[in-house]
Write a protein that holds these residues in place. Structure first.
Motif, PDB file in Angstrom:
ATOM      1  N   LEU A  60       0.844  -1.206   0.000  1.00  0.00           N
ATOM      2  CA  LEU A  60       0.000   0.000   0.000  1.00  0.00           C
ATOM      3  C   LEU A  60       0.880   1.258   0.000  1.00  0.00           C
ATOM      4  CD1 LEU A  60      -2.760   1.393   0.251  1.00  0.00           C
ATOM      5  CD2 LEU A  60      -2.606   1.149   2.714  1.00  0.00           C
ATOM      6  N   THR A  61       1.915   1.250   0.838  1.00  0.00           N
ATOM      7  CA  THR A  61       2.797   2.424   0.912  1.00  0.00           C
ATOM      8  C   THR A  61       3.514   2.638  -0.413  1.00  0.00           C
ATOM      9  OG1 THR A  61       3.123   1.843   3.213  1.00  0.00           O
ATOM     10  CG2 THR A  61       4.553   3.541   2.332  1.00  0.00           C
ATOM     11  N   MET A  62       3.974   1.537  -1.008  1.00  0.00           N
ATOM     12  CA  MET A  62       4.669   1.665  -2.299  1.00  0.00           C
ATOM     13  C   MET A  62       3.711   2.227  -3.354  1.00  0.00           C
ATOM     14  SD  MET A  62       7.328   1.448  -4.065  1.00  0.00           S
ATOM     15  CE  MET A  62       8.667   0.396  -3.582  1.00  0.00           C
ATOM     16  N   TYR A  63       2.458   1.772  -3.334  1.00  0.00           N
ATOM     17  CA  TYR A  63       1.481   2.248  -4.320  1.00  0.00           C
ATOM     18  C   TYR A  63       1.203   3.736  -4.129  1.00  0.00           C
ATOM     19  CZ  TYR A  63      -2.656   2.374  -7.257  1.00  0.00           C
ATOM     20  OH  TYR A  63      -3.544   2.679  -8.246  1.00  0.00           O
ATOM     21  N   MET A  64       1.194   4.159  -2.855  1.00  0.00           N
ATOM     22  CA  MET A  64       0.840   5.549  -2.590  1.00  0.00           C
ATOM     23  C   MET A  64       2.023   6.499  -2.715  1.00  0.00           C
ATOM     24  SD  MET A  64      -1.869   4.798   0.418  1.00  0.00           S
ATOM     25  CE  MET A  64      -1.962   6.420   1.046  1.00  0.00           C
ATOM     26  N   LEU A  65       3.174   6.111  -2.210  1.00  0.00           N
ATOM     27  CA  LEU A  65       4.316   7.043  -2.220  1.00  0.00           C
ATOM     28  C   LEU A  65       5.195   6.901  -3.465  1.00  0.00           C
ATOM     29  CD1 LEU A  65       5.498   7.131   1.505  1.00  0.00           C
ATOM     30  CD2 LEU A  65       3.826   8.545   0.354  1.00  0.00           C
ATOM     31  N   ARG A  66       5.283   5.695  -4.009  1.00  0.00           N
ATOM     32  CA  ARG A  66       6.031   5.433  -5.255  1.00  0.00           C
ATOM     33  C   ARG A  66       7.441   5.991  -5.223  1.00  0.00           C
ATOM     34  NH1 ARG A  66       1.408   5.388  -9.829  1.00  0.00           N
ATOM     35  NH2 ARG A  66      -0.060   4.291  -8.520  1.00  0.00           N
ATOM     36  N   ARG A  67       8.216   5.464  -4.271  1.00  0.00           N
ATOM     37  CA  ARG A  67       9.617   5.875  -4.232  1.00  0.00           C
ATOM     38  C   ARG A  67      10.452   4.717  -3.698  1.00  0.00           C
ATOM     39  NH1 ARG A  67      10.119  10.803  -0.287  1.00  0.00           N
ATOM     40  NH2 ARG A  67      12.296  10.314  -0.671  1.00  0.00           N
ATOM     41  N   PRO A  68      11.727   4.670  -4.063  1.00  0.00           N
ATOM     42  CA  PRO A  68      12.569   3.557  -3.630  1.00  0.00           C
ATOM     43  C   PRO A  68      12.577   3.431  -2.106  1.00  0.00           C
ATOM     44  CG  PRO A  68      13.696   4.868  -5.286  1.00  0.00           C
ATOM     45  CD  PRO A  68      12.445   5.606  -4.943  1.00  0.00           C
ATOM     46  N   GLY A  69      12.402   2.217  -1.633  1.00  0.00           N
ATOM     47  CA  GLY A  69      12.491   1.964  -0.193  1.00  0.00           C
ATOM     48  C   GLY A  69      11.165   2.100   0.538  1.00  0.00           C
ATOM     49  N   ALA A  70      10.092   2.536  -0.160  1.00  0.00           N
ATOM     50  CA  ALA A  70       8.813   2.780   0.538  1.00  0.00           C
ATOM     51  C   ALA A  70       8.274   1.484   1.153  1.00  0.00           C
ATOM     52  CB  ALA A  70       7.794   3.370  -0.425  1.00  0.00           C
TER      53      ALA A  70
END
Lengths: 272, 212
Positions: free
Chosen positions: B66-76
């Motif tokens: 979910l965090t990767m989908y929302m923030l879209r940045r390496p390491g999220a």
């Protein structure tokens, strides 16, 4: 939600949280690989003695926590003998037969070994969980193991929001009831409930996070690479003593089991 | 002695706001996952670790996805999993031992995005992450819980369930993410994607990368 930590001033409570991780890590890895019941049983006895003796956890409270966990792992003892692979029980005596289900001695020993192994892993973990404040663990990670403090303190800030989230969930539930939305039953009802609560709860949490971040930035959080600590944690002599003592006790237990021929083969070396 | 030099924020530096947003997603879902982990423990005891792990494995990477989908940045995804590991620790009897799989999950969630150099955020990449995590749970079930000695039918059912939840959880993460983005909760967060228009293809919400 109830934390497992039990506050006290015992020897285990005064240890640096990282020393408990370092002390139990080799035992955890070793027990995870065992295939016979005796090794996990030995570590269960050793760990429970330490939790009650050095951790001064009241016996009643410990039993209230440990007994339900025992019931959970007993499931392995009941299920595994029935679903074990044929090769494992081929030359083993048949204990009893229930219609199409056949229970062999090797299957029961395998179930018992697995149940005890999981319980031993849980007990080794409980030594840490019952005697360690999670905030102290994060502080130790930041101070001793160089976890970036912005991440560590982000997690510490999140801990503070647990009661807020619980009350927020209560508000959302009340709002839904006022609008006449009934809580559904069964799996479908739970799924619909989750959908209704998840988005408003996450949205509130994220908005609160933004405001908190502004407040933290306003106080120069993260502005400098180094920071000072109000609560400083370090390794004392008692930490080295505990790590060394636990490693020695673990090694001696394994040595004695090996001498008595009760160690068995490890899972990676097992010939099935 | 001069005053200490302040940190100069580079583009790759995580701001306090990003970390706190990730921490709050981790906390909210971490508390849900603490409940899921109890159900998982019961299922593991009743159905065996291979099936239990296959059903619930991918649940534990929901915050990372979910965090990767929302923030879209390496390491999220990794950072979210690290924070979930921290916030669920006091409520899980396994303590730091229970936290360790979250870290491994974090690495596995991050891998497919790393391979695409953080340019693709389509369903396929998310499903890869979900399946990788489930493979880890199956491997753990085999190594630690003795699932290698269970009969092949049980293992086959476990693999089938692993496939299903490995697809379902990434789908759920993206749906939750879309719902939150549409409500504008990420309007002020640095790397947040643009909200999808109503009735639009959700893939329109991917300004940073190509869809699958």
């Amino acid at each position: 939600m109830q934390s497992f930590y039990i506050a006290s001033d015992s020897f285990l409570h005064r240890l640096n949280p990282l020393s408990k991780v370092l002390a139990t890590l080799p035992a955890l890895l070793f027990v995870a690989l065992t295939t016979e019941p005796w090794t996990p049983l030995t570590f269960i006895v050793l760990t429970v003695a330490l939790i009650l003796g050095l951790g001064r956890i009241p016996v009643g409270r410990f039993l209230r926590l440990a007994a339900p966990l025992l019931l959970l792992v007993l499931g392995f003892l009941l299920v595994y003998p029935l679903v074990v692979r044929e090769e494992l029980v081929r030359n083993s005596p048949l204990l009893f037969e229930l219609g199409p289900l056949r229970v062999y001695q090797a299957g029961v020993i395998f179930g018992l070994a697995t149940a005890l192994r999981i319980y031993a892993l849980l007990m080794l973990s409980l030594l840490f969980t019952l005697t360690t404040d999670a905030s102290d663990f994060i502080r130790a990670l930041v101070q001793q193991w160089r976890l970036p403090y912005k991440i560590g303190y982000g997690a510490l800030a999140a801990f503070r929001f647990v009661p807020m989230l619980q009350s927020e969930l209560g508000v959302i539930q009340a709002a839904h009831r006022v609008r006449g939305i009934a809580d559904g039953k069964g799996l479908r009802g739970t799924w619909q409930q989750m959908q209704r609560y998840a988005v408003p709860l996450l949205a509130t949490a994220i908005r609160r996070a933004e405001r908190t971040a502004l407040a933290m930035d306003g106080r120069a959080f993260g502005a400098f690479p180094e920071r000072t600590y109000y609560r400083a944690l370090r390794f004392h002599r008692r930490d080295y003593f505990f790590i060394g003592g636990f490693w020695l006790a673990s090694a001696l237990s394994v040595l004695v089991l090996w001498q008595m021929g009760l160690l068995g083969s490890l899972v990676l070396l097992q010939q099935v | 002695m001069g005053a200490p030099k302040p940190v100069v924020q580079s583009r790759s530096t995580w701001s306090t706001r990003d970390i706190l947003v990730t921490a709050m997603i981790a906390l909210t879902l971490g508390l849900v996952l603490a409940g899921v982990s109890y159900v998982y423990t019961v299922a593991r005891s009743a159905l065996g670790p291979a099936i239990g792990g296959a059903i619930f494995g991918a649940w534990f990477c929901l915050p990372g996805l979910l965090t990767m989908y929302m923030l879209r940045r390496p390491g999220a995804a990794f950072l979210a999993q690290v924070l979930v590991a921290f916030v669920q620790m006091p409520f899980d009897p396994s303590g730091w031992v229970g936290a360790a799989p979250y870290l491994v999950n974090g690495v596995l969630c991050e891998l497919p995005f790393l391979v695409t150099r953080y340019r693709r955020y389509g369903m396929g990449v998310f499903v890869c992450a979900g399946l990788l995590v489930n493979m880890l749970f199956l491997a753990l079930g085999t190594l630690v819980f003795g699932a290698a000695n269970l009969n092949w039918a049980v293992t086959a059912v476990a693999a089938g369930l692993a496939l299903m939840t490995g697809v379902f959880i990434p789908w759920l993460a993206r749906r939750l993410g879309d719902a939150l983005i549409q409500r504008g909760v990420l309007d002020h967060v640095s790397a947040a994607p643009a909200p999808p228009e109503a009735g639009d293809n959700p893939r329109a919400a991917q300004p940073h990368g190509k869809p699958d």
